[in-house]
Scaffold this active site. Structure first.
Site, PDB file in Angstrom:
ATOM      1  N   TYR A   1      21.797  22.317 -14.971  1.00 41.69           N
ATOM      2  CA  TYR A   1      21.286  21.053 -14.628  1.00 41.69           C
ATOM      3  C   TYR A   1      21.707  20.278 -13.470  1.00 41.69           C
ATOM      4  O   TYR A   1      21.664  19.069 -13.199  1.00 41.69           O
ATOM      5  CB  TYR A   1      20.836  20.024 -15.572  1.00 41.69           C
ATOM      6  CG  TYR A   1      19.782  20.679 -16.471  1.00 41.69           C
ATOM      7  CD1 TYR A   1      19.603  21.924 -17.120  1.00 41.69           C
ATOM      8  CD2 TYR A   1      18.429  20.016 -16.678  1.00 41.69           C
ATOM      9  CE1 TYR A   1      18.522  22.337 -18.021  1.00 41.69           C
ATOM     10  CE2 TYR A   1      17.453  20.391 -17.382  1.00 41.69           C
ATOM     11  CZ  TYR A   1      17.463  21.592 -18.096  1.00 41.69           C
ATOM     12  OH  TYR A   1      16.537  21.978 -18.745  1.00 41.69           O
TER      13      TYR A   1
ATOM     14  N   LYS B   1      25.329  32.020 -25.986  1.00 44.38           N
ATOM     15  CA  LYS B   1      24.692  33.419 -25.662  1.00 44.38           C
ATOM     16  C   LYS B   1      26.126  33.759 -24.958  1.00 44.38           C
ATOM     17  O   LYS B   1      26.330  34.356 -23.873  1.00 44.38           O
ATOM     18  CB  LYS B   1      23.905  33.604 -24.756  1.00 44.38           C
ATOM     19  CG  LYS B   1      23.188  34.837 -24.471  1.00 44.38           C
ATOM     20  CD  LYS B   1      22.221  35.523 -25.854  1.00 44.38           C
ATOM     21  CE  LYS B   1      21.840  36.971 -25.470  1.00 44.38           C
ATOM     22  NZ  LYS B   1      21.353  37.485 -26.628  1.00 44.38           N
TER      23      LYS B   1
ATOM     24  N   ASP C   1      18.869  33.734 -28.955  1.00 45.97           N
ATOM     25  CA  ASP C   1      17.622  34.451 -29.334  1.00 45.97           C
ATOM     26  C   ASP C   1      17.502  34.502 -30.767  1.00 45.97           C
ATOM     27  O   ASP C   1      16.492  34.243 -31.341  1.00 45.97           O
ATOM     28  CB  ASP C   1      17.723  35.982 -28.639  1.00 45.97           C
ATOM     29  CG  ASP C   1      19.061  36.503 -28.701  1.00 45.97           C
ATOM     30  OD1 ASP C   1      20.137  35.838 -29.005  1.00 45.97           O
ATOM     31  OD2 ASP C   1      18.985  37.602 -28.779  1.00 45.97           O
TER      32      ASP C   1
ATOM     33  N   ASP D   1      17.115  22.156 -24.188  1.00 42.95           N
ATOM     34  CA  ASP D   1      15.686  21.857 -23.673  1.00 42.95           C
ATOM     35  C   ASP D   1      14.417  22.705 -24.322  1.00 42.95           C
ATOM     36  O   ASP D   1      13.666  22.238 -24.752  1.00 42.95           O
ATOM     37  CB  ASP D   1      15.652  21.961 -22.248  1.00 42.95           C
ATOM     38  CG  ASP D   1      14.457  21.235 -21.487  1.00 42.95           C
ATOM     39  OD1 ASP D   1      13.916  20.666 -22.422  1.00 42.95           O
ATOM     40  OD2 ASP D   1      14.040  21.469 -20.323  1.00 42.95           O
TER      41      ASP D   1
ATOM     42  N   ASP E   1      11.758  22.083 -27.737  1.00 39.79           N
ATOM     43  CA  ASP E   1      10.266  21.817 -27.851  1.00 39.79           C
ATOM     44  C   ASP E   1       9.785  22.972 -28.727  1.00 39.79           C
ATOM     45  O   ASP E   1       8.729  22.495 -29.429  1.00 39.79           O
ATOM     46  CB  ASP E   1       9.812  22.577 -26.335  1.00 39.79           C
ATOM     47  CG  ASP E   1       9.378  21.594 -25.383  1.00 39.79           C
ATOM     48  OD1 ASP E   1      10.054  20.483 -25.131  1.00 39.79           O
ATOM     49  OD2 ASP E   1       8.390  21.970 -24.471  1.00 39.79           O
TER      50      ASP E   1
END
Ligand code: ATP
Length: 337
Positions: free
Chosen positions: A123, A170, A203, A227, A231
């Site tokens: 970002y 990750k 994951d 982010d 959601d």
């Protein structure tokens, strides 16, 4: 008297802002906590009218306020919220996901919070073309990682939950960047021996949010993963219409819904204002802590319990299985205050 700056936003933003103003005005009238609200332009509408998604006067008014509320903005979101988070150093993005009664949640015992690092990762806007390739720089620093990890552990300490922090990354693929993030979190964990610490690949976390969401307490993760996972966690407890968020720094804070401008339902008076109103609940908690003002805590609790009560009584907006309009749902809240 608290000075609240309010970005009214795009899409469903103006409708949510009207709801927020109505509830805040009721609190102003009926309680001892007083504030003044300054409505501000930012986002697509500001770009169109002022030539800048984040006009200078908006920024100046935010800096002059005690706290900022932000309704969702549209296509120009990155030029507003990403800039504000970095400029005001709002490094902790707090996104709770909690099962409410009679909601289309996967289970009724979910009570977790995602703590998303808010200033780094993909970002920072450092993208460029290199020949026929496109490159984005993923920046992860030890300082920012330790700072967000500490914030997550402090939240875990204060909650009545399982006292567990799950660090999501990750690092098996992004060995340097996420390797640093994971190590920073593990280092901070040593200062909190009473809090369980675990690590999970992103994951696996995405899968476990569906398979066993009640197993999560506090999740700490990097900006983009946070982010996406927030959601998902919102949907797991019934939808984005109930999902609040806080952007917190050491000196200032900004509160906004998790969701975006939802243009598909804009102007129809059907948006669920709870996401924004529960963000306002988080604002009251933050004001209470910052100003040692227990009245703010009480108001936040009351606002949340009214929303709980309405949903429990089946008084709901369309997105969560009800038939109330935005205005009707808001009026039910103000009547119960
Ligand atoms: P962004 O990419 O800008 O963050 P998003 O991915 O969170 O946005 P949104 O457009 O905000 O996506 O939301 C996805 C869908 O969820 C919307 O199209 C809308 O149908 C629904 N939705 C979002 N917020 C609400 C709300 N407050 N009330 C009812 N439905 C909502």
């Amino acid at each position: 008297m608290y000075k609240i700056s309010l970005i009214t936003g795009d899409g469903i933003g103006p409708e949510l802002s009207e709801s927020a103003i109505s509830v805040l005005n009721t609190i102003n009238d009926k309680t001892d906590v007083k504030f003044e609200i300054t409505k501000l332009l930012a986002g697509d509408i500001a770009l169109k009218e002022k030539g800048k998604a984040l006009p200078d006067e908006t920024l100046a008014a935010i800096k002059n306020s005690d706290v900022c509320l932000k309704a969702p903005v549209g296509e120009s979101a990155a030029d507003v919220i990403v800039v504000l988070r970095r400029m005001l150093d709002l490094y902790a993005n707090i996104r709770p996901a909690k099962s409410y009664p009679h909601m289309p949640a996967l289970r009724d015992d979910i009570d977790m919070v995602i703590v998303r690092e808010n200033t780094e990762d993909l970002y920072t806007g450092k993208e460029f073309s290199l020949g026929n390739a496109s490159v984005a720089l993923r920046i992860i620093s030890e300082n920012a990682s330790k700072r967000i990890a500490k914030y997550a552990f402090e939240i875990a300490k204060q909650r009545d939950g399982m006292r567990k922090v799950t660090c999501v990354h990750k690092s098996n693929v992004m060995r340097i960047t996420d390797g640093m993030f994971a190590k920073a979190c593990a280092d901070v964990a040593k200062d909190y021996p009473d809090i369980t610490f675990e690590q999970m690949y992103v994951d696996a976390c995405a899968m476990n949010l569906i398979r066993q969401p009640h197993q999560f307490d506090v999740v700490v993760t990097t900006n983009l993963f946070g982010d996406i996972l927030s959601d998902e966690s919102s949907q797991v407890v019934g939808g984005l219409g109930m999902a609040p968020a806080a952007n917190i720094g050491d000196k200032f804070a900004l509160f906004e819904p998790v969701h975006g401008a939802a243009f598909d339902i804009a102007g129809q008076n059907i948006a669920n204002p709870s996401s924004f109103l529960l963000s306002i609940k988080m604002m009251f908690d933050w004001l209470a802590a910052k100003h040692n003002d227990s009245k703010c805590t009480e108001i936040g609790q009351k606002l949340e319990s009214i929303i709980f009560g309405l949903v429990k009584d089946g008084i709901k907006t369309k997105d969560i299985g009800g038939d109330k309009t935005t205005a009707e749902f808001t009026a039910e809240i103000t009547n119960r205050f």
